[in-house]
Design a protein around this motif. Sequence first.
Motif, PDB file in Angstrom:
ATOM      1  N   HIS A 122       0.817  -1.209   0.000  1.00 45.80           N
ATOM      2  CA  HIS A 122       0.000   0.000   0.000  1.00 45.80           C
ATOM      3  C   HIS A 122       0.860   1.272   0.000  1.00 45.80           C
ATOM      4  O   HIS A 122       0.345   2.384  -0.145  1.00 45.80           O
ATOM      5  N   MET A 123       2.177   1.085   0.138  1.00 45.48           N
ATOM      6  CA  MET A 123       3.058   2.254   0.321  1.00 45.48           C
ATOM      7  C   MET A 123       3.481   2.857  -1.021  1.00 45.48           C
ATOM      8  O   MET A 123       3.732   2.152  -1.990  1.00 45.48           O
ATOM      9  N   ARG A 124       3.546   4.188  -1.019  1.00 46.72           N
ATOM     10  CA  ARG A 124       3.991   4.939  -2.185  1.00 46.72           C
ATOM     11  C   ARG A 124       5.449   5.342  -2.045  1.00 46.72           C
ATOM     12  O   ARG A 124       6.193   5.394  -3.016  1.00 46.72           O
ATOM     13  N   LEU A 125       5.873   5.621  -0.788  1.00 48.48           N
ATOM     14  CA  LEU A 125       7.188   6.240  -0.606  1.00 48.48           C
ATOM     15  C   LEU A 125       7.786   5.953   0.778  1.00 48.48           C
ATOM     16  O   LEU A 125       7.106   6.110   1.796  1.00 48.48           O
ATOM     17  N   PHE A 126       9.056   5.546   0.772  1.00 47.22           N
ATOM     18  CA  PHE A 126       9.831   5.429   2.008  1.00 47.22           C
ATOM     19  C   PHE A 126      10.974   6.443   1.929  1.00 47.22           C
ATOM     20  O   PHE A 126      11.751   6.422   0.967  1.00 47.22           O
ATOM     21  N   ILE A 127      11.072   7.301   2.941  1.00 49.53           N
ATOM     22  CA  ILE A 127      12.100   8.350   2.940  1.00 49.53           C
ATOM     23  C   ILE A 127      13.035   8.103   4.123  1.00 49.53           C
ATOM     24  O   ILE A 127      12.593   7.701   5.208  1.00 49.53           O
ATOM     25  N   SER A 128      14.336   8.356   3.921  1.00 45.61           N
ATOM     26  CA  SER A 128      15.287   8.218   5.031  1.00 45.61           C
ATOM     27  C   SER A 128      16.158   9.465   5.136  1.00 45.61           C
ATOM     28  O   SER A 128      16.501  10.079   4.130  1.00 45.61           O
ATOM     29  N   GLY A 129      16.518   9.798   6.373  1.00 41.74           N
ATOM     30  CA  GLY A 129      17.405  10.933   6.597  1.00 41.74           C
ATOM     31  C   GLY A 129      17.824  11.029   8.038  1.00 41.74           C
ATOM     32  O   GLY A 129      17.450  10.193   8.866  1.00 41.74           O
ATOM     33  N   SER A 130      18.611  12.060   8.356  1.00 36.63           N
ATOM     34  CA  SER A 130      19.150  12.382   9.693  1.00 36.63           C
ATOM     35  C   SER A 130      20.452  11.677  10.006  1.00 36.63           C
ATOM     36  O   SER A 130      21.158  12.065  10.927  1.00 36.63           O
ATOM     37  N   ALA A 131      20.761  10.607   9.283  1.00 39.33           N
ATOM     38  CA  ALA A 131      22.018   9.891   9.458  1.00 39.33           C
ATOM     39  C   ALA A 131      22.242   9.097   8.171  1.00 39.33           C
ATOM     40  O   ALA A 131      21.293   8.891   7.419  1.00 39.33           O
ATOM     41  N   PRO A 132      23.497   8.660   7.934  1.00 40.92           N
ATOM     42  CA  PRO A 132      23.742   7.981   6.654  1.00 40.92           C
ATOM     43  C   PRO A 132      23.039   6.624   6.555  1.00 40.92           C
ATOM     44  O   PRO A 132      23.090   5.834   7.493  1.00 40.92           O
ATOM     45  N   GLU A 137      16.558   8.783  -0.158  1.00 38.14           N
ATOM     46  CA  GLU A 137      17.377   9.396   0.899  1.00 38.14           C
ATOM     47  C   GLU A 137      17.523  10.889   0.651  1.00 38.14           C
ATOM     48  O   GLU A 137      17.752  11.331  -0.468  1.00 38.14           O
ATOM     49  N   ARG A 138      17.366  11.644   1.741  1.00 34.00           N
ATOM     50  CA  ARG A 138      17.533  13.109   1.658  1.00 34.00           C
ATOM     51  C   ARG A 138      18.495  13.546   2.755  1.00 34.00           C
ATOM     52  O   ARG A 138      18.814  12.782   3.673  1.00 34.00           O
ATOM     53  N   TYR A 139      18.957  14.789   2.652  1.00 36.05           N
ATOM     54  CA  TYR A 139      19.941  15.296   3.614  1.00 36.05           C
ATOM     55  C   TYR A 139      19.538  16.693   4.076  1.00 36.05           C
ATOM     56  O   TYR A 139      19.098  17.519   3.276  1.00 36.05           O
ATOM     57  N   GLY A 140      19.650  16.909   5.375  1.00 36.76           N
ATOM     58  CA  GLY A 140      19.362  18.232   5.913  1.00 36.76           C
ATOM     59  C   GLY A 140      19.930  18.352   7.298  1.00 36.76           C
ATOM     60  O   GLY A 140      20.589  17.449   7.790  1.00 36.76           O
ATOM     61  N   THR A 176      19.229  18.625   0.326  1.00 38.27           N
ATOM     62  CA  THR A 176      19.238  17.851  -0.920  1.00 38.27           C
ATOM     63  C   THR A 176      18.289  16.662  -0.796  1.00 38.27           C
ATOM     64  O   THR A 176      17.949  16.256   0.308  1.00 38.27           O
ATOM     65  N   SER A 177      17.916  16.128  -1.943  1.00 38.00           N
ATOM     66  CA  SER A 177      17.088  14.923  -1.938  1.00 38.00           C
ATOM     67  C   SER A 177      17.336  14.135  -3.207  1.00 38.00           C
ATOM     68  O   SER A 177      17.592  14.712  -4.268  1.00 38.00           O
ATOM     69  N   ASN A 178      17.270  12.825  -3.088  1.00 33.02           N
ATOM     70  CA  ASN A 178      17.219  12.008  -4.295  1.00 33.02           C
ATOM     71  C   ASN A 178      15.908  12.332  -4.993  1.00 33.02           C
ATOM     72  O   ASN A 178      14.945  12.760  -4.358  1.00 33.02           O
ATOM     73  N   PHE A 222      20.209  15.673  -5.079  1.00 33.78           N
ATOM     74  CA  PHE A 222      20.466  17.007  -5.652  1.00 33.78           C
ATOM     75  C   PHE A 222      19.945  18.109  -4.733  1.00 33.78           C
ATOM     76  O   PHE A 222      19.016  17.887  -3.953  1.00 33.78           O
ATOM     77  N   ALA A 223      20.520  19.312  -4.892  1.00 33.48           N
ATOM     78  CA  ALA A 223      20.016  20.475  -4.145  1.00 33.48           C
ATOM     79  C   ALA A 223      18.529  20.637  -4.453  1.00 33.48           C
ATOM     80  O   ALA A 223      18.118  20.504  -5.614  1.00 33.48           O
ATOM     81  N   LEU A 224      17.736  20.912  -3.432  1.00 24.97           N
ATOM     82  CA  LEU A 224      16.299  21.118  -3.638  1.00 24.97           C
ATOM     83  C   LEU A 224      16.085  22.419  -4.422  1.00 24.97           C
ATOM     84  O   LEU A 224      16.934  23.325  -4.376  1.00 24.97           O
ATOM     85  N   PRO A 225      14.954  22.541  -5.113  1.00 25.85           N
ATOM     86  CA  PRO A 225      14.671  23.794  -5.812  1.00 25.85           C
ATOM     87  C   PRO A 225      14.744  24.958  -4.816  1.00 25.85           C
ATOM     88  O   PRO A 225      14.298  24.802  -3.673  1.00 25.85           O
ATOM     89  N   ASP A 226      15.304  26.078  -5.210  1.00 24.78           N
ATOM     90  CA  ASP A 226      15.433  27.256  -4.345  1.00 24.78           C
ATOM     91  C   ASP A 226      16.605  27.192  -3.379  1.00 24.78           C
ATOM     92  O   ASP A 226      16.866  28.139  -2.645  1.00 24.78           O
ATOM     93  N   VAL A 227      17.286  26.027  -3.319  1.00 30.68           N
ATOM     94  CA  VAL A 227      18.392  25.870  -2.384  1.00 30.68           C
ATOM     95  C   VAL A 227      19.690  25.795  -3.196  1.00 30.68           C
ATOM     96  O   VAL A 227      19.785  24.983  -4.115  1.00 30.68           O
ATOM     97  N   ALA A 228      20.647  26.665  -2.853  1.00 31.15           N
ATOM     98  CA  ALA A 228      21.931  26.619  -3.556  1.00 31.15           C
ATOM     99  C   ALA A 228      22.928  25.837  -2.716  1.00 31.15           C
ATOM    100  O   ALA A 228      23.061  26.081  -1.512  1.00 31.15           O
ATOM    101  N   VAL A 229      23.606  24.877  -3.340  1.00 31.08           N
ATOM    102  CA  VAL A 229      24.611  24.067  -2.645  1.00 31.08           C
ATOM    103  C   VAL A 229      25.919  24.171  -3.411  1.00 31.08           C
ATOM    104  O   VAL A 229      25.925  24.145  -4.641  1.00 31.08           O
ATOM    105  N   ARG A 230      27.025  24.292  -2.676  1.00 28.44           N
ATOM    106  CA  ARG A 230      28.330  24.263  -3.338  1.00 28.44           C
ATOM    107  C   ARG A 230      29.332  23.529  -2.437  1.00 28.44           C
ATOM    108  O   ARG A 230      29.080  23.362  -1.229  1.00 28.44           O
ATOM    109  N   VAL A 231      30.448  23.124  -3.041  1.00 29.06           N
ATOM    110  CA  VAL A 231      31.479  22.413  -2.286  1.00 29.06           C
ATOM    111  C   VAL A 231      32.753  23.247  -2.358  1.00 29.06           C
ATOM    112  O   VAL A 231      33.196  23.625  -3.440  1.00 29.06           O
ATOM    113  N   THR A 232      33.314  23.546  -1.193  1.00 25.38           N
ATOM    114  CA  THR A 232      34.467  24.452  -1.144  1.00 25.38           C
ATOM    115  C   THR A 232      35.635  23.854  -0.362  1.00 25.38           C
ATOM    116  O   THR A 232      35.458  22.908   0.405  1.00 25.38           O
TER     117      THR A 232
END
Length: 515
Positions: free
Chosen positions: A272-282, A301-304, A312-314, A327-337
Amino acid sequence: MSASGNLFSLLDPAFENADRPFIIRPDGSTITYGNLREQTGRFANLLAAKGVKPGDRVAVQVEKSPEALALYLACVRAGAAFLPLNTGYTVSELEYFIGDARPSMIVCSPARHEALSTIGEREGCLSTETIDEHGEGSFLQAATAMPAEFETLSCSGDTLAAILYTSGTTGRSKGTMLTHDNLVSNALTLVDYWQFTSDDVLLHALPIFHTHGLFVATNVMLFARGTMLFLPKFDTEKIREALPNATAMMGVPTFYTRLLGEPWLDRAATAHMRLFISGSAPLLAETHRQWTERTGHRILERYGMTETNMITSNPYDGDRVPGSVGFALPDVAVRVTDPETGALLPADEIGMIEVKGPNVFKGYWQMPEKTHSEFREDGFFITGDLGTMDEDGRVTLVGRGKDLIISGGFNVYPKEIESAIDALEGVEESAVIGVPHPDFGEGVTAVVVRTAAAGTVEERHIVDQLREHLASFKLPKRVVFVPALPRNTMGKVLKGELRTQYRDLYRPGGAERPA
Ligand code: AMP
């Protein structure tokens, strides 16, 4: 996504259908959107009657209940900042938070009332009320006498909605100030990205003192006008019972590993499930693969983090890649420095993840210098997480910056070593840490949990097998075995605790074995 004003006012469309269920309790009883509107109205009137003014803080340490959630929304309506506290904090820990935040009201469990009202009075708090695990207590009693109608404070989106203390294990815990806009923008983005609608029923088994269960889960469902099956805590049997009535679940990785240990978990149980989401730890790539094998669902999997909401979110449609946070969510800018210089790094190079957008918090409560030092001049927030971004913008995390190991002058990223160890036969999971070493500065140290079946895997086996895949400076100098890794309630491995425990491992006289 842009929206401005009081979060609660923006929910107006959700209350058009007052009979729609918002929460279904484990006993089947329902709280409708109409009930929620009335209850938050009574609660907000009570806050005002007790002297809580816009801008004040309301500190809340209570067990999970629908009433505790309504209190969050009542604070939002009244323009006060909701300040939830982990139920695991002791009275002496609470003393710090109360002294730091100086709330106008404290709401706690009945057992804590006496101790916290004494502390509260000393810190200028106006009243201390109770809510117990059944959602009853002095706060509820007083609220029944209040009118249900309340005029939601009209405020700018920049107004504080909540303060969440970070779970930092070192140094002072910092109060993260989140605005109405921070919460609203992220919720609207996620509803869209994960395609939540009013047909969704979310299985909610997370705590509500943390951003995941409080904001990601609750705000997304409110803005989607959906329903939540509200469990007091994670319990595999209760999850099994709830799955046939749910369409989505948000969980931490331990939810998924524990459910994989249940023989009943299969395609039929999750049909019956449409979606399983994971986050907060790897989420281990292996867990991701096993879950797909058993259920046919690919975990998203998403990250915040508390400070930034979700970053970000898959993708919902498209590749949900094990081991990547998407990927970075819409409206959210991500960069690696470059962590030292802040210079932008080319694709695929490991560096500091930085983020900017309407989701990013306003600053740390009464810590302007700390706030200043965590932002770049152009407004990007320095997350403290290390990772890479590929040509297409896909992000992969390699660990917290403070967990980076520098051994003999070389950088060792724990996740790389952990993934290699986890792939070995006889290993359940591992945590790789750096501890003081007389020659190398820090010694790479692996803390390993064996699988139940294979009790025989030894230090020597692990190091020998790793030697085939890893440069010698990355090899653990020692491998220690433990029955389980220490974790917090969100499933994060407490590496600080492990570093303390093993800090003398390489001291002269310590039992280092040649690796
Ligand atoms: P918190 O503020 O308690 O939510 O913790 C935020 C931290 O959790 C982040 O800075 C990351 O280090 C970690 N985190 C969150 N989501 C993920 C994920 N999907 N994979 C790895 N680490 C994560």
